[in-house]
Write a protein that holds these residues in place. Structure first.
Motif, PDB file in Angstrom:
ATOM      1  N   UNK A 162      42.759 -10.799  10.327  1.00  0.00           N
ATOM      2  CA  UNK A 162      41.917 -11.760  11.034  1.00  0.00           C
ATOM      3  C   UNK A 162      42.021 -13.166  10.467  1.00  0.00           C
ATOM      4  N   UNK A 163      42.150 -13.302   9.150  1.00  0.00           N
ATOM      5  CA  UNK A 163      42.006 -14.621   8.534  1.00  0.00           C
ATOM      6  C   UNK A 163      43.216 -15.097   7.726  1.00  0.00           C
ATOM      7  N   UNK A 164      44.143 -14.215   7.408  1.00  0.00           N
ATOM      8  CA  UNK A 164      45.293 -14.636   6.625  1.00  0.00           C
ATOM      9  C   UNK A 164      46.501 -14.868   7.524  1.00  0.00           C
ATOM     10  N   UNK A 165      47.385 -15.747   7.090  1.00  0.00           N
ATOM     11  CA  UNK A 165      48.607 -16.032   7.826  1.00  0.00           C
ATOM     12  C   UNK A 165      49.795 -15.580   6.984  1.00  0.00           C
ATOM     13  N   UNK A 166      50.545 -14.616   7.482  1.00  0.00           N
ATOM     14  CA  UNK A 166      51.715 -14.132   6.762  1.00  0.00           C
ATOM     15  C   UNK A 166      52.760 -13.691   7.780  1.00  0.00           C
ATOM     16  N   UNK A 167      54.036 -13.696   7.415  1.00  0.00           N
ATOM     17  CA  UNK A 167      55.100 -13.346   8.371  1.00  0.00           C
ATOM     18  C   UNK A 167      54.943 -11.922   8.888  1.00  0.00           C
ATOM     19  N   UNK A 168      55.091 -11.776  10.198  1.00  0.00           N
ATOM     20  CA  UNK A 168      55.028 -10.451  10.810  1.00  0.00           C
ATOM     21  C   UNK A 168      53.633  -9.912  11.002  1.00  0.00           C
ATOM     22  N   UNK A 169      52.613 -10.774  10.872  1.00  0.00           N
ATOM     23  CA  UNK A 169      51.237 -10.291  10.979  1.00  0.00           C
ATOM     24  C   UNK A 169      50.958  -9.671  12.339  1.00  0.00           C
ATOM     25  N   UNK A 170      51.291 -10.383  13.382  1.00  0.00           N
ATOM     26  CA  UNK A 170      51.011  -9.873  14.726  1.00  0.00           C
ATOM     27  C   UNK A 170      51.836  -8.623  15.044  1.00  0.00           C
ATOM     28  N   UNK A 171      53.090  -8.606  14.607  1.00  0.00           N
ATOM     29  CA  UNK A 171      53.926  -7.449  14.893  1.00  0.00           C
ATOM     30  C   UNK A 171      53.396  -6.202  14.193  1.00  0.00           C
ATOM     31  N   UNK A 172      53.000  -6.344  12.929  1.00  0.00           N
ATOM     32  CA  UNK A 172      52.452  -5.197  12.191  1.00  0.00           C
ATOM     33  C   UNK A 172      51.171  -4.702  12.852  1.00  0.00           C
ATOM     34  N   UNK A 173      50.330  -5.642  13.276  1.00  0.00           N
ATOM     35  CA  UNK A 173      49.063  -5.249  13.904  1.00  0.00           C
ATOM     36  C   UNK A 173      49.294  -4.498  15.214  1.00  0.00           C
ATOM     37  N   UNK A 174      50.225  -4.979  16.028  1.00  0.00           N
ATOM     38  CA  UNK A 174      50.497  -4.309  17.301  1.00  0.00           C
ATOM     39  C   UNK A 174      51.179  -2.963  17.091  1.00  0.00           C
ATOM     40  N   UNK A 175      51.980  -2.838  16.039  1.00  0.00           N
ATOM     41  CA  UNK A 175      52.575  -1.529  15.727  1.00  0.00           C
ATOM     42  C   UNK A 175      51.480  -0.537  15.345  1.00  0.00           C
ATOM     43  N   UNK A 176      50.505  -1.004  14.568  1.00  0.00           N
ATOM     44  CA  UNK A 176      49.382  -0.136  14.212  1.00  0.00           C
ATOM     45  C   UNK A 176      48.605   0.294  15.449  1.00  0.00           C
ATOM     46  N   UNK A 177      48.363  -0.658  16.343  1.00  0.00           N
ATOM     47  CA  UNK A 177      47.644  -0.307  17.571  1.00  0.00           C
ATOM     48  C   UNK A 177      48.441   0.674  18.416  1.00  0.00           C
ATOM     49  N   UNK A 178      49.769   0.522  18.411  1.00  0.00           N
ATOM     50  CA  UNK A 178      50.616   1.424  19.196  1.00  0.00           C
ATOM     51  C   UNK A 178      50.489   2.862  18.700  1.00  0.00           C
ATOM     52  N   UNK A 179      50.249   3.043  17.393  1.00  0.00           N
ATOM     53  CA  UNK A 179      50.105   4.407  16.876  1.00  0.00           C
ATOM     54  C   UNK A 179      48.864   5.100  17.418  1.00  0.00           C
ATOM     55  N   UNK A 180      47.888   4.326  17.879  1.00  0.00           N
ATOM     56  CA  UNK A 180      46.687   4.933  18.453  1.00  0.00           C
ATOM     57  C   UNK A 180      46.977   5.602  19.789  1.00  0.00           C
ATOM     58  N   UNK A 181      48.085   5.227  20.419  1.00  0.00           N
ATOM     59  CA  UNK A 181      48.445   5.828  21.701  1.00  0.00           C
ATOM     60  C   UNK A 181      49.095   7.202  21.537  1.00  0.00           C
ATOM     61  N   UNK A 182      49.495   7.536  20.311  1.00  0.00           N
ATOM     62  CA  UNK A 182      50.115   8.841  20.068  1.00  0.00           C
ATOM     63  C   UNK A 182      49.022   9.895  19.970  1.00  0.00           C
ATOM     64  N   UNK A 183      49.089  10.956  20.754  1.00  0.00           N
ATOM     65  CA  UNK A 183      48.052  11.993  20.677  1.00  0.00           C
ATOM     66  C   UNK A 183      47.980  12.607  19.286  1.00  0.00           C
ATOM     67  N   UNK A 184      46.784  12.911  18.845  1.00  0.00           N
ATOM     68  CA  UNK A 184      46.615  13.499  17.515  1.00  0.00           C
ATOM     69  C   UNK A 184      47.317  14.842  17.397  1.00  0.00           C
TER      70      UNK A 184
END
Length: 294
Positions: free
Chosen positions: A115-137
């Motif tokens: 939310x508050x830090x700026x670092x390379x690949x921040x948005x990509x890492x966050x969207x990859x994490x969100x994408x894992x939520x779409x995988x059924x448990x």
């Protein structure tokens, strides 16, 4: 002119009365639907409590008896004396507490970083994490089981029960959304004063994030307390079971003791009921947390 004004006033009054009558009708319909839904929700809980106080001979019958003629605590005594119920409760409390603390720490750190830090690949890492939520448990259950049980040999241990839930993507997303609403000026002022990022997180972010942390902790504790399938899968001995798994395996004299089972269900549900009514405002806040960005 006076007659025209009077007619307009009467028409406006009639329109307002008609609109108010419609609102009253819809309000009554809503109350009826909600009352019916509350009744449907409460009846199973009422039946569970009533059955838990009935004698063993009556608890095995399926004849409805909404107002029992006699009450007995023999089922509760039998549940605690014939099972490892105390150990089950201790296991559930320990597992739920550790997982809650772990999620509060790691999800808050990750949420602050996204939310508050700026670092390379921040948005990509966050969207990859969100994408894992779409995988059924269910799709990840077997690989996780093989890794925990066969690779690390952690079967029938506390670590095996807790490992997959120490931090979840859903909690990271929750804290990221909440911390995005916090003012960045406070963080900038702390940086000017020479605070490190960890000190900013500990001294600035966490104190003003108490509502979000409370919601995360409550929801995590409740979901962990009610978790059944994974603890059932990785535990073998009775002493390692949680209360939910213990209830599923509860038998008396090779038959299902419905009275004792209902007594155990009441005991298992009681902490969650107390938690909900004592912290109800945080449960309601969790519905809208992160919905408004300011």
């Amino acid at each position: 002119m006076a007659e025209i004004r009077t007619a307009d006033t009467q028409m406006s009054t009639a329109a307002l009365q008609k609109r108010e009558s419609k609102r009253t009708v819809w309000r009554v319909i809503s109350y009826v639907i909600l009352s019916f839904w509350v009744l449907v929700t409460i009846i199973p809980m009422y039946w569970m409590v009533v059955t838990s106080f009935r004698d063993i001979g009556f608890s095995a019958t399926f004849t409805p008896e909404w107002f029992p003629s006699s009450f007995s605590i023999a089922t509760y005594i039998r549940f605690f004396t014939k099972t490892d119920a105390v150990q089950w409760l201790i296991n559930s409390l320990f597992v739920s507490g550790v997982i809650t603390l772990s999620n509060v720490l790691f999800a808050s750190l990750a949420g602050y970083a996204f939310a508050k830090l700026r670092f390379p690949g921040r948005n990509m890492i966050f969207w990859v994490l969100l994408a894992t939520m779409m995988i059924p448990a269910q799709a990840t259950l077997i690989p996780i089981y093989i890794m925990v049980v066969n690779v690390f040999n952690l079967a029938d241990t506390y670590i095996a029960v807790m490992l997959p839930f120490l931090v979840t993507v859903g909690n990271i997303f929750l804290m990221k959304q909440y911390m995005s609403t916090l003012p960045s000026t406070l963080i900038d002022a702390a940086r000017i004063d020479g605070c490190s990022e960890f000190k900013i997180f500990r001294k600035v972010i966490m104190p003003i994030s108490k509502p979000g942390v409370a919601v995360l902790a409550i929801f995590t504790f409740v979901s962990t307390w009610n978790e059944f399938f994974w603890p059932f899968l990785v535990t073998n001995s009775s002493g390692m079971r949680t209360i939910q798994v213990g209830l599923a395996t509860f038998k008396f004299a090779e038959t299902v003791d419905y009275g004792g089972l209902m007594a155990g269900s009441v005991i298992a549900a009681l902490p969650m009921i107390v938690l909900f009514f004592s912290l109800q405002r945080y449960f309601l806040q969790g519905i809208t947390i992160g919905a408004v960005k300011g």
